[in-house]
Design a protein around this motif. Structure first.
Motif, PDB file in Angstrom:
ATOM      1  N   MET A   1      -4.471  -2.417   3.190  1.00 53.85           N
ATOM      2  CA  MET A   1      -5.622  -2.457   4.076  1.00 53.85           C
ATOM      3  C   MET A   1      -5.952  -1.043   4.529  1.00 53.85           C
ATOM      4  SD  MET A   1      -6.164  -4.099   7.821  1.00 53.85           S
ATOM      5  CE  MET A   1      -7.780  -3.870   8.508  1.00 53.85           C
ATOM      6  N   GLU A   2      -7.238  -0.785   4.671  1.00 54.19           N
ATOM      7  CA  GLU A   2      -7.698   0.480   5.223  1.00 54.19           C
ATOM      8  C   GLU A   2      -8.474   0.191   6.500  1.00 54.19           C
ATOM      9  OE1 GLU A   2      -9.207   3.405   2.386  1.00 54.19           O
ATOM     10  OE2 GLU A   2      -8.849   1.874   0.866  1.00 54.19           O
ATOM     11  N   LEU A   3      -8.118   0.887   7.570  1.00 53.67           N
ATOM     12  CA  LEU A   3      -8.756   0.715   8.870  1.00 53.67           C
ATOM     13  C   LEU A   3      -9.345   2.054   9.284  1.00 53.67           C
ATOM     14  CD1 LEU A   3      -9.338  -0.965  11.428  1.00 53.67           C
ATOM     15  CD2 LEU A   3      -7.071  -0.259  12.266  1.00 53.67           C
ATOM     16  N   ILE A   4     -10.640   2.072   9.525  1.00 54.27           N
ATOM     17  CA  ILE A   4     -11.318   3.283   9.958  1.00 54.27           C
ATOM     18  C   ILE A   4     -11.798   3.039  11.375  1.00 54.27           C
ATOM     19  CG2 ILE A   4     -13.272   4.839   9.574  1.00 54.27           C
ATOM     20  CD1 ILE A   4     -11.929   2.722   6.730  1.00 54.27           C
ATOM     21  N   LEU A   5     -11.246   3.788  12.312  1.00 57.65           N
ATOM     22  CA  LEU A   5     -11.624   3.678  13.715  1.00 57.65           C
ATOM     23  C   LEU A   5     -12.648   4.771  13.998  1.00 57.65           C
ATOM     24  CD1 LEU A   5      -8.059   3.142  15.189  1.00 57.65           C
ATOM     25  CD2 LEU A   5      -9.787   1.397  14.691  1.00 57.65           C
ATOM     26  N   TRP A   6     -13.841   4.385  14.433  1.00 60.25           N
ATOM     27  CA  TRP A   6     -14.945   5.324  14.631  1.00 60.25           C
ATOM     28  C   TRP A   6     -15.424   5.219  16.071  1.00 60.25           C
ATOM     29  CZ3 TRP A   6     -20.112   4.865  11.407  1.00 60.25           C
ATOM     30  CH2 TRP A   6     -20.890   6.016  11.593  1.00 60.25           C
ATOM     31  N   TRP A 129     -10.908   8.048  12.594  1.00 61.31           N
ATOM     32  CA  TRP A 129      -9.487   8.122  12.216  1.00 61.31           C
ATOM     33  C   TRP A 129      -9.314   7.057  11.145  1.00 61.31           C
ATOM     34  CZ3 TRP A 129      -5.274  10.651  15.034  1.00 61.31           C
ATOM     35  CH2 TRP A 129      -5.745  11.541  15.995  1.00 61.31           C
ATOM     36  N   TRP A 130      -8.858   7.456   9.959  1.00 64.53           N
ATOM     37  CA  TRP A 130      -8.727   6.562   8.812  1.00 64.53           C
ATOM     38  C   TRP A 130      -7.247   6.295   8.610  1.00 64.53           C
ATOM     39  CZ3 TRP A 130     -12.803   6.716   4.583  1.00 64.53           C
ATOM     40  CH2 TRP A 130     -12.517   5.811   3.565  1.00 64.53           C
ATOM     41  N   ILE A 131      -6.871   5.036   8.704  1.00 65.61           N
ATOM     42  CA  ILE A 131      -5.467   4.630   8.622  1.00 65.61           C
ATOM     43  C   ILE A 131      -5.324   3.600   7.511  1.00 65.61           C
ATOM     44  CG2 ILE A 131      -3.563   3.535   9.883  1.00 65.61           C
ATOM     45  CD1 ILE A 131      -5.045   4.516  12.467  1.00 65.61           C
ATOM     46  N   THR A 132      -4.300   3.750   6.682  1.00 64.17           N
ATOM     47  CA  THR A 132      -4.037   2.746   5.661  1.00 64.17           C
ATOM     48  C   THR A 132      -2.772   1.990   6.038  1.00 64.17           C
ATOM     49  OG1 THR A 132      -2.713   4.209   4.278  1.00 64.17           O
ATOM     50  CG2 THR A 132      -5.067   4.105   3.813  1.00 64.17           C
ATOM     51  N   CYS A 133      -2.648   0.831   5.464  1.00 68.20           N
ATOM     52  CA  CYS A 133      -1.463   0.019   5.688  1.00 68.20           C
ATOM     53  C   CYS A 133      -0.870  -0.341   4.337  1.00 68.20           C
ATOM     54  CB  CYS A 133      -1.826  -1.245   6.451  1.00 68.20           C
ATOM     55  SG  CYS A 133      -0.385  -2.274   6.799  1.00 68.20           S
ATOM     56  N   GLN A 134       0.388  -0.086   4.184  1.00 69.41           N
ATOM     57  CA  GLN A 134       1.106  -0.406   2.954  1.00 69.41           C
ATOM     58  C   GLN A 134       2.240  -1.370   3.291  1.00 69.41           C
ATOM     59  OE1 GLN A 134       0.291   1.151  -0.013  1.00 69.41           O
ATOM     60  NE2 GLN A 134      -1.325   2.313   0.981  1.00 69.41           N
ATOM     61  N   SER A 138       9.892  -5.534   3.526  1.00 71.69           N
ATOM     62  CA  SER A 138       9.469  -6.667   4.353  1.00 71.69           C
ATOM     63  C   SER A 138       8.644  -6.241   5.569  1.00 71.69           C
ATOM     64  CB  SER A 138      10.693  -7.445   4.824  1.00 71.69           C
ATOM     65  OG  SER A 138      11.503  -6.594   5.611  1.00 71.69           O
ATOM     66  N   ALA A 139       8.202  -4.975   5.606  1.00 76.45           N
ATOM     67  CA  ALA A 139       7.454  -4.488   6.767  1.00 76.45           C
ATOM     68  C   ALA A 139       6.152  -3.823   6.339  1.00 76.45           C
ATOM     69  CB  ALA A 139       8.309  -3.490   7.541  1.00 76.45           C
ATOM     70  N   PHE A 140       5.211  -3.789   7.256  1.00 79.91           N
ATOM     71  CA  PHE A 140       3.976  -3.057   7.050  1.00 79.91           C
ATOM     72  C   PHE A 140       4.133  -1.675   7.668  1.00 79.91           C
ATOM     73  CE2 PHE A 140       2.420  -7.447   6.818  1.00 79.91           C
ATOM     74  CZ  PHE A 140       1.666  -7.372   5.653  1.00 79.91           C
ATOM     75  N   VAL A 141       3.651  -0.656   6.965  1.00 73.51           N
ATOM     76  CA  VAL A 141       3.757   0.720   7.438  1.00 73.51           C
ATOM     77  C   VAL A 141       2.354   1.321   7.494  1.00 73.51           C
ATOM     78  CG1 VAL A 141       4.719   3.003   6.961  1.00 73.51           C
ATOM     79  CG2 VAL A 141       6.041   0.951   6.422  1.00 73.51           C
ATOM     80  N   ALA A 142       1.999   1.850   8.664  1.00 70.37           N
ATOM     81  CA  ALA A 142       0.698   2.504   8.834  1.00 70.37           C
ATOM     82  C   ALA A 142       0.844   3.984   8.521  1.00 70.37           C
ATOM     83  CB  ALA A 142       0.213   2.326  10.267  1.00 70.37           C
ATOM     84  N   GLU A 143      -0.199   4.520   7.866  1.00 70.43           N
ATOM     85  CA  GLU A 143      -0.191   5.935   7.500  1.00 70.43           C
ATOM     86  C   GLU A 143      -1.560   6.530   7.801  1.00 70.43           C
ATOM     87  OE1 GLU A 143      -0.080   8.470   3.391  1.00 70.43           O
ATOM     88  OE2 GLU A 143       1.216   6.722   3.533  1.00 70.43           O
ATOM     89  N   LEU A 144      -1.560   7.678   8.484  1.00 71.56           N
ATOM     90  CA  LEU A 144      -2.808   8.368   8.780  1.00 71.56           C
ATOM     91  C   LEU A 144      -3.287   9.092   7.535  1.00 71.56           C
ATOM     92  CD1 LEU A 144      -4.924   9.274  10.880  1.00 71.56           C
ATOM     93  CD2 LEU A 144      -3.414  11.202  11.403  1.00 71.56           C
TER      94      LEU A 144
END
Length: 153
Positions: A1-6, A129-134, A138-144
């Protein structure tokens, strides 16, 4: 998932007796929104979902990017981090999601997702701020991925 907070672009100052929700973007704010939208249009996947606060200044910011966006009452001024993440369906959304919202909620959301960030993070007007989730094991990791300000473009 990609999350872009504007964060919405620069808006008029509040006026006593006038609803905060009706504040408009300034001339500079309109320029900031167009500049950032121009950059985003070259980077976002086709199926990106755009969610915006019902505040006029946030809707005007989103309109610079597209006219096909969803107004989400729960992400208006004073929203919580959990409301932002729930609206974006973090981390499960099957598409990229742009959330156009407000301070301090957007910077608080970044702090939660990237738990190494200090709590005093500031979100400039018109910034993304553009954040991806991988999913890792067994866990989700957010990356800037990136932080962009209109003045950088």
């Amino acid at each position: 998932m990609e999350l872009i907070l504007w964060r919405h672009a620069e808006a008029e100052e509040g006026v006593p007796g006038v609803s905060d929700m009706s504040r408009q973007l300034t001339k500079r704010g309109l320029s900031q929104a167009r500049t950032m939208a121009g950059w985003l249009k070259t980077k976002l996947p086709e199926n990106t979902l755009v969610l915006t606060s019902p505040a006029q200044r946030a809707r005007q910011t989103a309109m610079a990017l597209c006219h096909d966006f969803d107004i989400v009452q729960e992400i208006g001024p004073g929203a919580s981090v959990n409301q932002i993440l729930a609206a974006a369906d973090w981390p499960y959304a099957q598409c990229a999601v742009v959330v156009v919202g407000h301070q301090p909620t957007l910077s608080e959301t970044v702090c939660v997702l990237l738990s190494t960030m200090p709590s005093g993070l500031f979100f400039n007007q018109g910034a993304i701020w553009w954040i991806t989730c991988q999913k890792q094991e067994s866990a989700f990791v957010a990356e800037l991925c990136t932080v962009k300000y209109p003045e950088m473009l």
